[in-house]
Motif scaffolding. Structure first.
Motif, PDB file in Angstrom:
ATOM      1  N   CYS A  80     -16.417  47.416   9.123  1.00  0.00           N
ATOM      2  CA  CYS A  80     -15.234  48.278   9.230  1.00  0.00           C
ATOM      3  C   CYS A  80     -14.005  47.562   8.701  1.00  0.00           C
ATOM      4  O   CYS A  80     -12.948  48.169   8.542  1.00  0.00           O
ATOM      5  CB  CYS A  80     -15.024  48.762  10.656  1.00  0.00           C
ATOM      6  SG  CYS A  80     -14.156  47.609  11.739  1.00  0.00           S
TER       7      CYS A  80
ATOM      8  N   CYS B 154     -13.198  54.056   8.178  1.00  0.00           N
ATOM      9  CA  CYS B 154     -12.838  52.695   7.775  1.00  0.00           C
ATOM     10  C   CYS B 154     -12.569  52.528   6.289  1.00  0.00           C
ATOM     11  O   CYS B 154     -11.528  52.055   5.869  1.00  0.00           O
ATOM     12  CB  CYS B 154     -13.978  51.736   8.104  1.00  0.00           C
ATOM     13  SG  CYS B 154     -14.523  51.809   9.806  1.00  0.00           S
ATOM     14  N   CYS B 192     -13.601  52.770  13.622  1.00  0.00           N
ATOM     15  CA  CYS B 192     -14.973  52.862  13.090  1.00  0.00           C
ATOM     16  C   CYS B 192     -15.832  53.848  13.891  1.00  0.00           C
ATOM     17  O   CYS B 192     -15.785  53.876  15.115  1.00  0.00           O
ATOM     18  CB  CYS B 192     -15.591  51.463  13.138  1.00  0.00           C
ATOM     19  SG  CYS B 192     -17.291  51.365  12.597  1.00  0.00           S
TER      20      CYS B 192
END
Lengths: 191, 302
Positions: A80, B154, B192
């Protein structure tokens, strides 16, 4: 009673490992880590990790090769990039995780029966051969290799996918697979 | 305006509703998309975990194909594709050794990757090339009364924020407002979704999905709008698992392109709204949705 030592000894270090990682393009800045813990704080997965990202950074830098390469942490990283963006020393932590994942696979030391490295390798094999991913066959392969019975628990999802026209067992391929194979072969030749 | 369209594997598979809605919407706006001939998988996060050099070679074939076919900007709707193609370009710029490996591979098949073809996201193209004014002109059925939580995920803002703010992106907010929707402000728009962890480590993945659904619902959203096939799959497909662990947080997740199509008055059959496990029943000119009813929930009740 089963007790294990929880503190690392100097003898556990594999001297040179940290320097080796820090020489890899993108991983150089690891030497600047101040152990502030921002990475662990912003990581949405650190609560599930055996070592937090901050610990992985320190263990890597100081040669604790076995600990990081066999950790679950590197595989739980979902890319991420929150740590990479927030790191005050501009360390590309996500990319270091990638470097460690590659080394773990190369040395075959990833945690056994852990599905994530299995998925990565099956994915790589499929793309290398076909040039594309076939999602359903990939997922089924993953379940067969890690948790054959677990696949049964997902019947509901399979049904949903069928109902919505998204369930396909077709094998997706590019036309020019020969070209891709030639490219990989040339890449692997020594410069 | 001409672009090389790079769908990626998901937009032909589980995420096909994204392609099925994006193409008519872009056509409606007069955007010329030419699908990249014989494109290959970008490699996503998985390939890079196994072999980074080969991952760059893999992705660079797509860059080289685009260069060969007229060097138009690549339009990459999937977040993973968007990131991987951009990341590969960064690596080619920054790391001469990687560039040498990629050049050797491309040379072997008579291709090259030299022209620095831009890799762009649909949100970028919509806001910066087409513009909100042109988009507003096409709105025939404003999404009046629809409360949408924009979810960016993300990889379109991290690590490279090229067209939007990294901490608080707003391109989708502005787009949805132009369509007449009410945009829900919420702090998790770039948190995320768990990626492939929903499938591999459900304990972790399902919780991440729950956190997003729960927060959006708490703030009054009627739906989540997403830009990524994996985010959509996670937020839509795991409701029964979420319900088992945390209780019901039924909330549909749609692609921003599907909402655009609705506002443009395109017919339902062009928007692939029937592809989701949690159906999105709201339509412009109909009153705001009642909370999802049991019939809607039936398809996920285990």
């Amino acid at each position: 009673m089963n007790i294990t030592r929880t503190i690392k000894y100097e003898a556990d270090r594999v001297k040179g490992f940290g320097d080796e990682v820090m020489k890899v393009p993108g991983c150089e800045k690891l030497k600047d880590c101040i152990q502030c813990g921002t990475c662990s704080g912003v990581c949405p997965l650190s609560v599930y990790m055996d070592y937090t990202p901050r610990q992985v950074m320190e263990l890597t830098r100081f040669d604790f090769k076995k600990e990081v390469l066999s950790s679950k942490t590197i595989w739980l990283c979902a890319s991420c990039y929150a740590c990479t963006c927030e790191c005050p020393r501009e360390i590309r932590i996500t990319d270091i995780m990638y470097e460690l994942k590659q080394r773990a696979i190369h040395e075959g030391v990833y945690p056994r029966k852990f599905p994530i490295p299995v998925l990565a390798q099956e994915f790589e094999k499929m793309v290398t051969a076909n040039g594309r991913i076939s999602e359903m066959p990939l997922v089924m392969k993953l379940f067969m290799k890690t948790d054959p019975l677990g696949a049964m628990g997902n019947w509901q999802m399979g049904l949903d996918l069928m109902k919505t026209g998204r369930f396909s067992l077709a094998s997706e391929k590019i036309n020019n697979r020969e070209q891709l194979a030639k490219m990989f072969a040339a890449a692997e030749e020594k410069a | 305006m001409k672009y090389s369209y790079f769908p990626g594997c998901s937009l032909k598979g589980l995420g096909r509703a994204y392609e099925e809605s994006l193409l008519p919407v872009m056509k409606h706006l007069g955007v010329d998309l030419q699908e990249l001939d014989d494109w290959n998988c970008c490699g996503a996060t998985a390939y890079m975990s196994v072999d980074e050099a080969k991952a760059c070679v893999l992705a660079s074939r797509n860059l080289a194909l685009a260069e060969r076919d007229g060097n138009h900007p690549i339009l990459a709707p999937c977040s993973a594709c968007y990131l991987v193609l951009n990341k590969t370009k960064h690596y080619l710029h920054q790391y001469p050794k990687m560039k040498a490996t990629v050049d050797r591979a491309l040379n072997a098949v008579g291709m090259k990757c030299e022209k620095d073809v831009p890799v762009r996201h649909p949100l970028d193209v919509l806001i910066n090339d087409i513009g909100l004014d042109a988009i507003k002109m096409k709105v025939t059925k404003p999404l009046q009364g629809l409360k949408v939580a924009p979810y960016y995920g993300c990889q379109i803002v991290r690590p490279y924020a090229t067209f939007d703010d990294q901490a608080n992106p707003t391109t989708m907010d502005r787009l949805l407002e132009a369509l007449g929707a009410t945009v829900i402000r919420w702090p998790l728009k770039t948190k995320c979704c768990g990626g492939s962890l929903t499938g591999t480590i459900p304990e972790a993945g399902i919780r991440m999905v729950y956190i997003l659904l729960n927060e959006a619902k708490k703030r009054g959203a009627d739906c989540l709008a997403t830009v990524c096939p994996l985010c959509q799959f996670n937020l839509d497909g795991y409701h029964s698992a979420v319900r088992r662990q945390y209780g019901d947080v039924l909330l549909p997740t749609v692609y921003f392109s599907q909402l655009m199509g609705l506002a443009f008055g395109l017919p339902d059959r062009d928007l692939a709204l029937n592809r989701a496990a949690i159906p999105f029943r709201w339509r412009p000119s109909s009153p705001p949705p009642a909370p999802a009813q049991p019939p809607a929930a039936k398809s996920v009740a285990a």
